[in-house]
Design an enzyme around this catalytic site. Structure first.
Site, PDB file in Angstrom:
ATOM      1  N   GLU A 341      54.392  46.198  44.475  1.00  0.00           N
ATOM      2  CA  GLU A 341      53.413  46.390  43.410  1.00  0.00           C
ATOM      3  C   GLU A 341      52.008  46.492  43.978  1.00  0.00           C
ATOM      4  O   GLU A 341      51.210  47.316  43.526  1.00  0.00           O
ATOM      5  CB  GLU A 341      53.500  45.223  42.419  1.00  0.00           C
ATOM      6  CG  GLU A 341      52.680  45.420  41.130  1.00  0.00           C
ATOM      7  CD  GLU A 341      51.274  44.836  41.182  1.00  0.00           C
ATOM      8  OE1 GLU A 341      50.558  44.914  40.166  1.00  0.00           O
ATOM      9  OE2 GLU A 341      50.861  44.306  42.240  1.00  0.00           O
ATOM     10  N   GLU A 342      51.730  45.665  44.969  1.00  0.00           N
ATOM     11  CA  GLU A 342      50.379  45.632  45.521  1.00  0.00           C
ATOM     12  C   GLU A 342      50.024  46.911  46.266  1.00  0.00           C
ATOM     13  O   GLU A 342      48.852  47.198  46.483  1.00  0.00           O
ATOM     14  CB  GLU A 342      50.214  44.413  46.440  1.00  0.00           C
ATOM     15  CG  GLU A 342      50.336  43.069  45.736  1.00  0.00           C
ATOM     16  CD  GLU A 342      49.202  42.770  44.779  1.00  0.00           C
ATOM     17  OE1 GLU A 342      48.293  43.630  44.631  1.00  0.00           O
ATOM     18  OE2 GLU A 342      49.217  41.700  44.165  1.00  0.00           O
ATOM     19  N   ASP A 373      52.250  39.234  34.767  1.00  0.00           N
ATOM     20  CA  ASP A 373      51.533  39.343  36.033  1.00  0.00           C
ATOM     21  C   ASP A 373      50.355  38.374  36.014  1.00  0.00           C
ATOM     22  O   ASP A 373      49.380  38.587  35.291  1.00  0.00           O
ATOM     23  CB  ASP A 373      51.036  40.781  36.207  1.00  0.00           C
ATOM     24  CG  ASP A 373      50.547  41.066  37.614  1.00  0.00           C
ATOM     25  OD1 ASP A 373      50.405  40.117  38.401  1.00  0.00           O
ATOM     26  OD2 ASP A 373      50.312  42.247  37.927  1.00  0.00           O
ATOM     27  N   HIS A 471      43.609  37.763  45.462  1.00  0.00           N
ATOM     28  CA  HIS A 471      43.811  38.555  46.672  1.00  0.00           C
ATOM     29  C   HIS A 471      43.173  37.909  47.906  1.00  0.00           C
ATOM     30  O   HIS A 471      42.731  38.605  48.826  1.00  0.00           O
ATOM     31  CB  HIS A 471      43.298  39.985  46.494  1.00  0.00           C
ATOM     32  CG  HIS A 471      44.227  40.853  45.709  1.00  0.00           C
ATOM     33  ND1 HIS A 471      44.078  42.220  45.618  1.00  0.00           N
ATOM     34  CD2 HIS A 471      45.330  40.562  44.985  1.00  0.00           C
ATOM     35  CE1 HIS A 471      45.047  42.725  44.869  1.00  0.00           C
ATOM     36  NE2 HIS A 471      45.820  41.721  44.471  1.00  0.00           N
TER      37      HIS A 471
END
Length: 526
Positions: A341-342, A373, A471
């Site tokens: 996904e990233e 998410d 992140h």
């Protein structure tokens, strides 16, 4: 949650299509025979009549989906990260171990999980990227605070004059800086191009700068409300690019004075890596009317990703275990943990695109998609995906409004406020929406900044990010609000139970459509 591209493309794993893993007919993917799938009319409601036990099933599933169980799964994902280089990113042993853990837990719960392999291009830094102002004011900028490398940046070290490209540096959401070849008509060969984020893809800006003879590229943020932090972008895949970084609005302004010399150093590589989705479904229920729920399992390379998205993955796993023990659904409920996904929603895209190519009947049987998410942000808001577009974003496929209403009704019944958040293309609902499948789900907030109004409604701290560790390496088990996890998993269990019993709530505004999903603002690519 991805800050990466949502450009839809088939991955380079055609020989590893879903049909080879789940079976070449709908029987492998949904439990239907090929003949039954062919007879199923797209968009037709096929659930069996809901009985009087829906409320009881919902209560049972909520009680069985415990925050303690979710935390245990998150602790296991943290341990996996700790044992595998500090992350669970795509193409690493940490991701493979995460996949193996989910599979083992599903098997222990009585499921027959299917593992879907595919390949994706993965970008890796071999050493930390550096950005400095050499003169006139020597400054060493801080990674993740002032700048970050662009995924698929070229490698190399360059020191050169910084030249501003087609921007007056004022805050702007519509800047075309670097978007046109003509922007570089007088650009000096060997300089570093300083461009503002705006209306075209990062890859376009950097490619134009490369073609014009730039030695490096810096893309700084818009500077509009909520868009002044570091640009965490991607060039979409390997290419012939110069070293490229994304920067905050303040860093861009700091480098914009005439005669400024900067240094960029990038040491990175790209590789084609094997990764996996995991899919499991209830063994009872109408296979022609599938309620699908998903969460991405991978982290970014910077850390363990326990909120993004160990929280959603752990919540979904706890829900699946509870459903196996307590669930008695009239419709099939299918759970999915997505890879890559990233990198740009590639796992969910691969699943959807392979079903579309190999078994469109099975794709049509997916009545809705629910996405989870980031459900544990420390400074959270109870965001619900905005199916009807009332918050000003795009409208989801018909039926999405009913899903939004179901989640908001749940929170209201608990005496909790919720707020809509737009479908901006940054998570795994994107490929489903693109095929006209109604979608919805929950999100507790990422790098966005909480407003005064939100703080008044939801608590927490105004002026700070929903998740200050988004992140970053600090997104670990200590970066979780268990209060948010508890509230969100209750909502997940309630809505999944109700749609597992009946999808008739979608009928008032449901229609199958093939229109493309075109988000109002594509935060992943621009």
């Amino acid at each position: 949650m991805s800050s990466r591209p949502t450009t839809r493309r088939r991955l380079g794993a055609g020989g590893l299509a879903l049909g080879l893993v789940l079976g070449a007919t709908a029987a492998g993917a949904t439990g239907l025979s090929a003949a039954t799938a062919a007879e199923k009319k797209p968009g037709a409601s096929a659930d069996r009549k809901a009985g009087p036990t829906v409320d009881r099933l919902s209560r049972q599933l909520q009680r069985a989906t415990t925050p303690q169980g979710v935390r245990e799964h998150m602790l296991r994902l943290q341990a996996i990260s700790d044992a595998n280089g500090g992350n669970r990113s795509t193409g690493t042993p940490g991701y493979q171990a995460s996949k193996d853990y989910v599979v083992s837990q599903l098997r222990n719960a009585g499921y027959r999980p299917q593992v879907q392999p595919f390949f994706v291009d993965v970008f890796r830094e071999n050493a930390p990227t550096e950005l400095e102002q050499v003169s006139p004011d020597p400054t060493t900028y801080v990674a993740d605070e002032d700048f970050t490398v662009m995924d698929y940046s070229g490698s190399g070290e360059v020191s050169a004059e910084v030249v501003v490209v087609d921007t007056d540096l004022s805050p702007s959401a519509t800047s075309t800086s670097g978007c046109e070849v003509d922007d570089f008509a007088t650009f000096p060969d060997g300089a570093i191009a300083l461009m503002q984020r705006g209306t075209c893809a990062f890859a376009v800006k950097v490619a134009n700068a490369t073609e014009a003879g730039a030695a490096g590229a810096i893309v700084f943020n818009r500077g509009t409300e909520g868009e002044d932090g570091v640009v965490a972008g991607t060039l979409g895949g390997p290419g012939d690019y110069v070293p490229a970084v994304g920067a905050s609005y303040a860093t861009g302004l700091d480098l914009a004075d005439a005669g400024t010399v900067a240094r960029i150093a990038v040491d990175a590589t790209s590789e084609n890596a094997r990764t996996w989705n995991v899919v499991a479904e209830t063994r009872s229920g109408n296979g022609g009317n599938v309620v699908m729920a998903g969460a991405h399992l991978d982290s970014v390379a910077e850390g363990a990703g326990i909120n993004d998205n160990g929280s959603g993955s752990a919540g979904l796993l706890e829900l699946a275990e509870a459903a196996a023990e307590r669930g008695s659904f009239r419709n099939t409920v299918r759970f999915a943990w997505w890879g890559a996904e990233e990198q740009g929603l590639f796992g969910s895209d691969h699943y959807v695109s392979d079903l579309k190519a190999d078994n469109p009947g099975a794709l049509a049987d997916i009545r809705m998609y629910l996405n989870f998410d980031m459900i544990g942000s420390p400074n959270f808001v109870r965001f619900v995906y905005d199916g009807d577009g009332s918050a000003g974003g795009p409208v989801g496929p018909a039926g999405s409004a009913a899903i939004e209403k179901s989640f908001r009704t749940h929170f209201r019944g608990k005496g909790l406020t919720s707020a809509p958040t737009e479908f901006n293309g940054r998570s795994d609902y994107g490929p489903f929406i693109a095929e006209g499948i109604p979608a919805g789900g929950l999100f507790s907030g990422a790098e966005g900044v909480k407003t005064d109004e939100e703080a008044a409604l939801f608590g927490g701290t105004a002026g700070e990010a929903y998740d200050a560790c988004y992140h970053q390496a600090c997104d670990d088990i200590n970066n979780i609000s268990m209060r948010a996890v508890n509230q969100f998993t209750n909502a997940m269990a309630d809505v999944t139970a109700r749609y597992g019993a009946s999808t008739r709530a979608l009928n008032a505004d449901y229609e199958r459509t093939s229109r493309a999903f075109t988000p109002r603002s594509d935060a992943a690519r621009r």
